[in-house]
Design an enzyme around this catalytic site. Structure first.
Site, PDB file in Angstrom:
ATOM      1  N   ASP A  63       0.858  -1.176   0.000  1.00 32.58           N
ATOM      2  CA  ASP A  63       0.000   0.000   0.000  1.00 32.58           C
ATOM      3  C   ASP A  63       0.900   1.233   0.000  1.00 32.58           C
ATOM      4  O   ASP A  63       2.047   1.175   0.453  1.00 32.58           O
ATOM      5  CB  ASP A  63      -0.890  -0.026   1.242  1.00 32.58           C
ATOM      6  N   ASP A  65      -0.165   5.037   0.743  1.00 32.43           N
ATOM      7  CA  ASP A  65      -0.398   6.121   1.699  1.00 32.43           C
ATOM      8  C   ASP A  65      -0.179   5.660   3.136  1.00 32.43           C
ATOM      9  O   ASP A  65      -0.804   4.700   3.605  1.00 32.43           O
ATOM     10  CB  ASP A  65      -1.814   6.653   1.552  1.00 32.43           C
TER      11      ASP A  65
END
Length: 310
Positions: A63, A65
């Site tokens: 991922d 962010d």
């Protein structure tokens, strides 16, 4: 696609969009990775328990962010677009309200999310893909490069050093995700795919934003295309929204986790890493900035940019 007959029409439609978004993102990611040369090399900052050297059936999915980068890529992308007068103040106000709703309500209301997507996609409609790609390169240098978590980057590099591919998986526009992946020397990126015809955005998405279940579908599709064994793969995320993706792999990691993911990871004995300071960790989930900056984040949150070649 698995049979969906047991679902209600509304849930069947949502599931189908997730699958479509995932497959489109996997297709775009594989194409981009074949065109990109890995350049930048960074040594891991810590000795990881995983990966296994020489396991070519394994890969890693990160991922973006608050996992790889402090804050949201879309937030920084929005800052860059606003700085370049890509949209007007009235758009800024509208997106500010939508961003505030997402953050304060703590839920993803379908109607609000649809409004945000439609508004932002209307801004990029008619613009060329190449224009946004070029702007993305500049914005990375201006806002993103200094916000990469060294610890997470070290984990990614460990997979590369072991001979494995490493992919970003994000709801951010796939063009921006690809810029970040290339600058970090990663294999490629799975991101939200927006439709374009002859290199021009149509203002429509392919499927839906690459979020939650759609991320899992993208990873599943990419793993199948690449001949990977998901039980030997790793995934890394900070958010409970990514539990579907983390649950796909044999080596899930919670990185800078939110409260729900931290509890889930502890219950299942998943590995945890936290690269935040104590104060930042305590404030997880609270907006990092207000005013124009936060508004820009809301603006970018729905600008899902990518072409689907026809």
């Amino acid at each position: 696609m698995a049979a969906l007959g047991w679902l209600t029409p509304r849930r069947r439609s949502a599931t189908a969009r997730s699958v479509l978004a995932g497959e489109a993102s996997a297709e775009a990611a594989r194409k981009q990775s074949q065109e990109t040369e890995v350049s930048e090399v960074v040594k891991p900052s810590e000795e990881p328990v995983f990966p296994v050297l020489g396991d070519d059936k394994a890969a890693a999915f990160f991922d973006l962010d608050n996992t790889v980068m402090q804050g949201a890529a879309l937030f920084h992308f929005g800052r860059g677009l606003y700085k370049r007068k890509f949209f007007e103040t009235r758009d800024l106000v509208r997106f500010a309200w939508q961003q505030a709703w997402f953050r304060l309500a703590g839920v993803e209301d379908p109607e609000h999310m649809q409004d945000a997507r439609d508004s932002a996609l209307s801004i990029v409609k008619g613009h060329r893909v190449a224009e946004l790609q070029s702007i993305g390169e500049e914005i990375y240098d201006e806002y993103m490069a200094e916000r990469i978590w060294p610890g997470t980057r070290g984990l990614a590099q460990a997979h590369l050093d072991a001979g494995q591919k490493v992919w970003l998986v994000t709801a951010a526009p796939v063009e921006i995700a690809q810029v970040i992946a290339r600058r970090l020397g990663l294999t490629g990126a799975l991101g939200t795919v927006a439709e374009s015809v002859d290199g021009v955005y149509t203002g429509k998405l392919v499927g839906e934003p690459l979020h939650g279940p759609a991320k899992a579908e993208a990873v599943r599709a990419l793993a199948a295309a690449e001949g990977l064994d998901l039980s030997r793969c790793a995934a890394y995320s900070d958010s409970h929204n990514d539990i579907p993706m983390l649950s796909l792999v044999g080596h899930p990691y919670a990185i800078n986790p939110d409260a729900k993911l931290r509890k889930h990871a502890r219950d299942l004995d998943w590995r945890l890493r936290d690269y935040r300071t104590g104060r930042k960790a305590a404030k997880v989930g609270i907006p990092a900035a207000a005013g124009v900056g936060a508004v820009a984040g809301g603006t970018a949150a729905a600008i899902a940019l990518h072409r689907r070649r026809r």
